[in-house]
Motif scaffolding. Structure first.
Motif, PDB file in Angstrom:
ATOM      1  N   UNK A  19       0.835  -1.198   0.000  1.00 24.46           N
ATOM      2  CA  UNK A  19       0.000   0.000   0.000  1.00 24.46           C
ATOM      3  C   UNK A  19       0.874   1.255   0.000  1.00 24.46           C
ATOM      4  N   UNK A  20       1.935   1.220   0.793  1.00 24.64           N
ATOM      5  CA  UNK A  20       2.806   2.395   0.926  1.00 24.64           C
ATOM      6  C   UNK A  20       3.604   2.671  -0.339  1.00 24.64           C
ATOM      7  N   UNK A  21       4.281   1.650  -0.878  1.00 29.21           N
ATOM      8  CA  UNK A  21       5.167   1.910  -2.014  1.00 29.21           C
ATOM      9  C   UNK A  21       4.387   2.265  -3.272  1.00 29.21           C
ATOM     10  N   UNK A  22       3.121   1.873  -3.344  1.00 26.29           N
ATOM     11  CA  UNK A  22       2.294   2.256  -4.486  1.00 26.29           C
ATOM     12  C   UNK A  22       1.563   3.576  -4.244  1.00 26.29           C
ATOM     13  N   UNK A  23       1.817   4.203  -3.083  1.00 29.79           N
ATOM     14  CA  UNK A  23       1.209   5.496  -2.722  1.00 29.79           C
ATOM     15  C   UNK A  23      -0.314   5.431  -2.724  1.00 29.79           C
ATOM     16  N   UNK A  24      -0.840   4.400  -2.118  1.00 31.19           N
ATOM     17  CA  UNK A  24      -2.289   4.188  -2.132  1.00 31.19           C
ATOM     18  C   UNK A  24      -3.011   5.055  -1.111  1.00 31.19           C
ATOM     19  N   UNK A  25      -4.342   5.052  -1.219  1.00 38.34           N
ATOM     20  CA  UNK A  25      -5.185   5.908  -0.379  1.00 38.34           C
ATOM     21  C   UNK A  25      -6.555   5.267  -0.285  1.00 38.34           C
ATOM     22  N   UNK A  26      -7.205   5.473   0.839  1.00 37.44           N
ATOM     23  CA  UNK A  26      -8.556   4.923   1.016  1.00 37.44           C
ATOM     24  C   UNK A  26      -8.493   3.518   1.552  1.00 37.44           C
ATOM     25  N   UNK A  27      -9.247   2.624   0.933  1.00 35.29           N
ATOM     26  CA  UNK A  27      -9.243   1.226   1.344  1.00 35.29           C
ATOM     27  C   UNK A  27      -8.873   0.354   0.152  1.00 35.29           C
ATOM     28  N   UNK A  28      -7.935  -0.541   0.354  1.00 34.43           N
ATOM     29  CA  UNK A  28      -7.511  -1.481  -0.688  1.00 34.43           C
ATOM     30  C   UNK A  28      -7.479  -2.880  -0.096  1.00 34.43           C
ATOM     31  N   UNK A  88       3.443 -11.242  -2.879  1.00 30.45           N
ATOM     32  CA  UNK A  88       2.271 -10.420  -3.194  1.00 30.45           C
ATOM     33  C   UNK A  88       1.782 -10.798  -4.586  1.00 30.45           C
ATOM     34  N   UNK A  89       0.509 -11.084  -4.684  1.00 32.21           N
ATOM     35  CA  UNK A  89      -0.092 -11.412  -5.975  1.00 32.21           C
ATOM     36  C   UNK A  89      -0.597 -10.152  -6.672  1.00 32.21           C
ATOM     37  N   UNK A  90      -1.432  -9.380  -5.981  1.00 31.05           N
ATOM     38  CA  UNK A  90      -1.960  -8.151  -6.576  1.00 31.05           C
ATOM     39  C   UNK A  90      -2.578  -7.283  -5.505  1.00 31.05           C
ATOM     40  N   UNK A  91      -2.857  -6.030  -5.870  1.00 35.53           N
ATOM     41  CA  UNK A  91      -3.604  -5.128  -5.016  1.00 35.53           C
ATOM     42  C   UNK A  91      -4.880  -4.739  -5.737  1.00 35.53           C
ATOM     43  N   UNK A  92      -5.969  -4.680  -5.001  1.00 38.70           N
ATOM     44  CA  UNK A  92      -7.245  -4.192  -5.527  1.00 38.70           C
ATOM     45  C   UNK A  92      -7.503  -2.842  -4.876  1.00 38.70           C
ATOM     46  N   UNK A  93      -7.341  -1.771  -5.644  1.00 43.95           N
ATOM     47  CA  UNK A  93      -7.444  -0.435  -5.062  1.00 43.95           C
ATOM     48  C   UNK A  93      -8.886  -0.013  -4.791  1.00 43.95           C
ATOM     49  N   UNK A  94      -9.855  -0.681  -5.420  1.00 39.60           N
ATOM     50  CA  UNK A  94     -11.271  -0.536  -5.043  1.00 39.60           C
ATOM     51  C   UNK A  94     -11.801  -1.956  -4.909  1.00 39.60           C
ATOM     52  N   UNK A  95     -11.612  -2.571  -3.761  1.00 37.75           N
ATOM     53  CA  UNK A  95     -11.928  -4.001  -3.620  1.00 37.75           C
ATOM     54  C   UNK A  95     -13.425  -4.268  -3.595  1.00 37.75           C
ATOM     55  N   UNK A  96     -13.791  -5.485  -3.987  1.00 38.46           N
ATOM     56  CA  UNK A  96     -15.190  -5.898  -3.924  1.00 38.46           C
ATOM     57  C   UNK A  96     -15.737  -5.761  -2.522  1.00 38.46           C
ATOM     58  N   UNK A  97     -16.953  -5.183  -2.418  1.00 37.80           N
ATOM     59  CA  UNK A  97     -17.604  -4.910  -1.136  1.00 37.80           C
ATOM     60  C   UNK A  97     -16.775  -3.993  -0.248  1.00 37.80           C
ATOM     61  N   UNK A  98     -15.781  -3.315  -0.832  1.00 36.74           N
ATOM     62  CA  UNK A  98     -14.856  -2.437  -0.112  1.00 36.74           C
ATOM     63  C   UNK A  98     -14.204  -3.150   1.073  1.00 36.74           C
ATOM     64  N   UNK A  99     -14.177  -4.486   1.005  1.00 35.48           N
ATOM     65  CA  UNK A  99     -13.573  -5.315   2.064  1.00 35.48           C
ATOM     66  C   UNK A  99     -14.151  -5.010   3.441  1.00 35.48           C
ATOM     67  N   UNK A 100     -15.406  -4.591   3.503  1.00 35.01           N
ATOM     68  CA  UNK A 100     -15.986  -4.205   4.790  1.00 35.01           C
ATOM     69  C   UNK A 100     -15.994  -5.347   5.789  1.00 35.01           C
ATOM     70  N   UNK A 101     -16.136  -6.580   5.290  1.00 30.78           N
ATOM     71  CA  UNK A 101     -16.207  -7.744   6.175  1.00 30.78           C
ATOM     72  C   UNK A 101     -14.879  -7.975   6.892  1.00 30.78           C
ATOM     73  N   UNK A 102     -13.765  -7.592   6.251  1.00 34.22           N
ATOM     74  CA  UNK A 102     -12.466  -7.696   6.916  1.00 34.22           C
ATOM     75  C   UNK A 102     -12.323  -6.644   8.012  1.00 34.22           C
ATOM     76  N   UNK A 103     -12.911  -5.469   7.785  1.00 32.96           N
ATOM     77  CA  UNK A 103     -12.832  -4.414   8.798  1.00 32.96           C
ATOM     78  C   UNK A 103     -13.805  -4.673   9.936  1.00 32.96           C
TER      79      UNK A 103
END
Length: 398
Positions: free
Chosen positions: A305-314, A329-344
């Protein structure tokens, strides 16, 4: 006064329907005492619509009718104009009246033309506060080739890969096959470089299957990536919330796959709950991992998240090779499905709190951007004398 939050969703993407599901989940999670939510649906043709009928997922069974019952709208690509305008007006109506003044935008657009920096570039042109990655980090995060180049350069482990364009595949197929076989061997995973949701992905165990899978992947993207396949694979996901300088990682999850890798059906069509998005997929939360491994993955997700300069929720998806416990690391989803709310939720942050955090992050970034210098007050054309450039190196007299 309530904050007017525009949630954009849909879009010209093969992940259109998943975006609708994610957005309606997010809209329902907002605290309506604090926010006025303006849904803005982008059709598969790229036109924008708003209206209360867009809030009922059952209406999307008839895509033509859902558009007919909504109001077509647009925003002007003018810095500082945060208004949402009507497209169609009556004969005696004021031309293009304002539907709403927007204060914050939450993009919930998955895949191409929404998660890849194209839409974010429009928002940055207008200058409106928005949550999520900016143009650069969206583009880098969406393109699997560029992402892996950046991560590898910054010391974040990724599997070996070969990449090429669709035109190179057509003109130099034999050379590419030889490179894949010598560098990676079989089996391999073939992917379009800039799609999500496992669209266009396939496993190849021999040359014939490689050709078949690449021919399929190039239907979706101009750039193709072929990766070494981890055969004793455990896939783990972790979400990250915040900005590049200050962020936190969620608990880890282990999604349950039905084949060699997570498919579109695994992710979004869990049982009969086709309206539940990523939430519906089968998973273990928290993942069944030793604490040290879980913490390493959480740190790796935060560093990605840091080295790609991300923001919000990924959401960062990693691969564990159970043969030697290596983690990639396989990939990053910068707008993840369901905004990953279930993980939070599993990490102690409710969906409502997550949406509130995204709004606050958008406003915080806007304040930081406004402190930067983008232009000088003086006008070089008013200084007189010779100004070079208008007529080549010799310049032109003013």
């Amino acid at each position: 006064m309530k904050t007017n939050v525009a949630v954009f969703f849909g879009g010209r993407s093969v992940e259109h329907e998943i975006s609708v599901i994610s957005a309606l989940q997010a809209i329902n999670a907002f605290d309506k005492e604090k926010y006025n939510i303006i849904p803005i649906y982008i059709s598969k043709q790229g036109r924008w619509y708003t209206g209360d009928n867009l809030l009922d997922i059952r209406n999307y069974r008839d895509m033509k009718k859902v558009i007919e019952d909504a109001e077509e709208v647009f925003m002007r690509p003018e810095y500082g104009d945060y208004n949402l305008y009507k497209v169609n007006t009556g004969m005696f109506s004021k031309r293009n009246p304002v539907v709403a003044e927007l204060h914050v935008v939450i993009p919930v657009l998955h895949g191409t033309n929404g998660e890849d920096g194209i839409f974010e570039g429009l928002l940055e042109t207008i200058g409106i506060p928005f949550a999520g990655c900016n143009t650069l980090s969206s583009a880098n995060g969406m393109d699997k080739i560029t992402m892996k180049m950046i991560l590898r350069e910054c010391g974040v482990p990724v599997v070996d890969y070969v990449w090429f364009t669709d035109r190179q595949w057509l003109s130099s197929k034999d050379d590419i096959i030889s490179k894949v076989e010598s560098k990676l061997g079989y089996p391999v995973i073939v992917k379009p470089a800039n799609l999500g949701s496992s669209v266009g992905i396939g496993k190849a165990s021999n040359r014939e299957e490689l050709i078949e899978k690449v021919d399929n992947a190039e239907k979706f993207s101009q750039r193709i990536i072929v990766e070494h396949m981890i055969e004793q694979l455990k896939e783990i996901n972790c979400s990250v919330l915040g900005d590049a300088d200050e962020h936190e990682s969620s608990v880890c999850e282990e999604p349950i796959k039905t084949g060699d890798f997570l498919s579109y059906e695994d992710k979004y069509m869990g049982g009969s709950k086709t309206t539940a998005g990523m939430q519906a997929s089968e998973k273990r939360i928290p993942a069944d991992l030793p604490e040290a491994v879980s913490e390493k993955i959480r740190c790796m997700a935060g560093e990605t998240f840091r080295v790609l300069s991300c923001h919000g929720v990924s959401r960062v998806d990693v691969m564990v090779d159970e043969k030697d416990n290596s983690i990639y690391v396989n990939e990053i989803n910068t707008i993840p499905g369901s905004l990953s709310f279930y993980l939070w939720e599993a990490s102690g942050i409710s969906f409502t709190q997550l949406m509130d955090r995204l709004v606050q992050l958008a406003l915080k970034r806007k304040r930081a951007i406004d402190r930067k210098t983008f232009t000088y007050d003086h006008n070089i054309f008013s200084l007189g004398g010779g100004v070079k450039g208008a007529k080549g190196a010799k310049g032109a007299k003013i």
